[in-house]
Design a protein around this motif. Structure first.
Motif, short mmCIF file in Angstrom:
data_model
loop_
_atom_site.label_atom_id
_atom_site.label_comp_id
_atom_site.label_asym_id
_atom_site.label_seq_id
_atom_site.Cartn_x
_atom_site.Cartn_y
_atom_site.Cartn_z
N LEU A 156 9.67 22.37 -11.72
CA LEU A 156 10.20 21.20 -11.02
C LEU A 156 9.08 20.20 -10.71
O LEU A 156 7.92 20.58 -10.53
CB LEU A 156 10.89 21.60 -9.72
N LEU A 157 9.46 18.92 -10.61
CA LEU A 157 8.52 17.86 -10.24
C LEU A 157 8.99 17.19 -8.95
O LEU A 157 10.14 16.75 -8.86
CB LEU A 157 8.44 16.82 -11.36
N ILE A 158 8.10 17.14 -7.97
CA ILE A 158 8.35 16.39 -6.74
C ILE A 158 7.48 15.15 -6.76
O ILE A 158 6.25 15.24 -6.83
CB ILE A 158 8.02 17.23 -5.48
N ALA A 159 8.10 13.97 -6.74
CA ALA A 159 7.37 12.71 -6.71
C ALA A 159 7.28 12.22 -5.27
O ALA A 159 8.30 11.98 -4.63
CB ALA A 159 8.06 11.67 -7.58
N ASP A 160 6.07 12.11 -4.77
CA ASP A 160 5.83 11.59 -3.43
C ASP A 160 5.82 10.07 -3.52
O ASP A 160 4.82 9.46 -3.93
CB ASP A 160 4.50 12.12 -2.90
N GLU A 161 6.91 9.44 -3.14
CA GLU A 161 7.06 7.98 -3.24
C GLU A 161 6.94 7.30 -1.88
O GLU A 161 7.38 6.16 -1.69
CB GLU A 161 8.42 7.64 -3.86
N VAL A 162 6.33 8.00 -0.91
CA VAL A 162 6.17 7.42 0.42
C VAL A 162 5.38 6.12 0.34
O VAL A 162 5.70 5.13 1.02
CB VAL A 162 5.49 8.42 1.37
N VAL A 163 4.34 6.07 -0.50
CA VAL A 163 3.54 4.86 -0.67
C VAL A 163 4.09 3.97 -1.78
O VAL A 163 4.15 2.75 -1.66
CB VAL A 163 2.07 5.22 -0.94
N CYS A 164 4.48 4.57 -2.91
CA CYS A 164 4.81 3.79 -4.12
C CYS A 164 6.25 3.30 -4.18
O CYS A 164 6.55 2.43 -5.00
CB CYS A 164 4.53 4.65 -5.36
N GLY A 165 7.13 3.85 -3.38
CA GLY A 165 8.55 3.53 -3.49
C GLY A 165 8.90 2.13 -2.99
O GLY A 165 8.11 1.46 -2.33
N PHE A 166 10.09 1.69 -3.34
CA PHE A 166 10.68 0.45 -2.87
C PHE A 166 9.86 -0.78 -3.29
O PHE A 166 9.48 -1.62 -2.48
CB PHE A 166 10.90 0.49 -1.35
N ALA A 167 9.59 -0.82 -4.61
CA ALA A 167 9.02 -2.00 -5.29
C ALA A 167 7.56 -2.26 -4.97
O ALA A 167 7.03 -3.30 -5.34
CB ALA A 167 9.85 -3.25 -5.00
N ARG A 168 6.88 -1.34 -4.33
CA ARG A 168 5.46 -1.56 -4.04
C ARG A 168 4.64 -1.70 -5.33
O ARG A 168 3.65 -2.41 -5.38
CB ARG A 168 4.93 -0.40 -3.19
N VAL A 219 12.33 -8.27 -1.45
CA VAL A 219 11.17 -7.82 -2.29
C VAL A 219 10.34 -9.04 -2.80
O VAL A 219 10.83 -10.12 -2.86
CB VAL A 219 11.63 -6.97 -3.51
N GLY A 220 8.97 -8.87 -3.33
CA GLY A 220 8.15 -9.96 -3.96
C GLY A 220 6.73 -9.68 -4.41
O GLY A 220 6.10 -8.93 -3.77
N PRO A 221 6.03 -10.22 -5.62
CA PRO A 221 4.58 -10.05 -6.00
C PRO A 221 3.78 -11.36 -6.32
O PRO A 221 4.36 -12.39 -6.29
CB PRO A 221 4.63 -9.14 -7.22
N TYR A 222 2.43 -11.46 -6.70
CA TYR A 222 1.42 -12.50 -7.11
C TYR A 222 0.06 -12.06 -6.57
O TYR A 222 -0.82 -12.85 -6.49
CB TYR A 222 1.80 -13.92 -6.60
#
Length: 239
Positions: A44-56, A132-135
Motif C-alpha cells: 500500500l501507498l500512503i501519500a502525506d498531502e498535508v503540505v502538498c494538497g489543495f493546489a499548493r 486557488v492561484g500561482p506566479y
C-alpha cells in the motif's frame, strides 16, 4: 525491503514533495519507480498531502502531479488554509472495498474522534476549497538565484525554498553556528513577511496563501532579507 521480505512491509509512506525536510521536489521519475516496486509486491501507498494538497503544487494534489496512485491520502492544513483546525483521510477503492466487506461480515468499523465532523470547521474547509492561484516561483528565481549566498531556489507551484551556501558553485554550506537561515527569517519578519527557517541546512521555506495576488508576490520578493543577511555576515568577517 527485500532484505526484510516484502511480505513484512505493509505500507510505504511519503510526501509527494518533501516539506519540513527542506521543500525538496523529487527527482524526475522517482515516484514512477516507487509505484512500480509497490505494485510488484502489492504494498500500500500512503501519500502525506498535508503540505502538498489543495493546489499548493499547481495540481489539486501532489499525487496528481507525480502520477502517484495512493491507497490513503492524509490531508490537513490546506483543507481550511488553517483558518480552522480540520484534518482527514481519503481512502482508495482497494482499501475501501475491504472495509466494506469487513463491515458486512463483522459489523461497522468504529472510528471516531472527539472533534470529528465539527460543523464550523467543515464549513470553512468547503468554502476554502473554492479559492486557488500561482506566479510565484519564477519571480523568486529571477530575484534570488544569482545572489552570492544562494545555492538554490527550488519548489513547485507556490511552495518554495531558498537555500543559502557559503560557496554556491562548489556547494559548500555555511557553518551551522552562523544560523544564516534563522537570521534571514528574522529579517523578513522585521519587514512583516513570514518565512520558515527549515531544519534542513540553511533554508528558508515559503508557503504563501493560495489567494495571494501578483502585487503581494512582488512585495514579498522585494524584501531584501538576503542582502541584509549577506552584509551582516561580511561585517562579522564570516564570509
Amino acid at each position: 525491503m527485500l532484505a526484510e521480505g516484502p511480505d513484512t512491509v505493509g505500507t510505504f509512506v511519503g510526501e509527494p514533495v518533501l516539506g519540513t525536510g527542506g521543500i525538496i521536489p523529487p527527482p524526475k521519475g522517482y515516484w514512477k519507480a516507487i509505484q512500480e516496486v509497490l505494485d510488484k509486491h502489492d504494498i500500500l501507498l500512503i501519500a502525506d498531502e498535508v503540505v502538498c494538497g489543495f493546489a499548493r503544487t499547481g495540481q489539486k494534489y501532489g499525487s496528481h502531479l507525480y502520477g502517484m496512485r495512493p491507497d490513503f491520502v492524509t490531508i490537513a492544513k490546506g483543507l481550511s488554509s488553517v483558518y480552522l483546525r480540520i484534518y482527514g483521510s481519503i481512502i482508495g477503492e482497494r482499501v475501501w472495498s475491504i472495509l466494506e466487506q469487513g463491515t458486512e461480515q463483522h459489523g461497522p468499523l468504529g472510528h471516531d474522534w472527539t472533534y470529528s465532523g465539527h460543523t464550523l470547521c467543515a464549513a470553512a474547509a468547503l468554502a476554502n476549497i473554492q479559492v486557488v492561484g500561482p506566479y510565484w516561483l519564477p519571480r523568486m528565481k529571477a530575484e534570488l538565484e544569482c545572489h552570492p549566498t544562494v545555492g538554490e531556489v527550488r519548489g513547485i507551484g507556490i511552495l518554495s525554498a531558498v537555500e543559502f551556501m557559503r560557496d554556491p558553485k562548489a556547494r559548500i554550506p555555511f557553518e551551522p553556528g552562523l544560523q544564516v537561515g534563522e537570521r534571514a527569517a528574522a529579517t523578513l519578519l522585521e519587514n512583516e513577511v513570514i518565512a520558515r527557517a527549515m531544519p534542513h541546512a540553511d533554508t528558508l521555506g515559503y508557503a504563501p496563501p493560495l489567494i495571494i495576488k501578483r502585487g503581494e508576490v512582488d512585495i514579498i520578493v522585494a524584501v531584501r532579507a538576503v542582502d541584509t543577511t549577506y552584509r551582516a555576515l561580511k561585517t562579522e568577517g564570516a564570509i
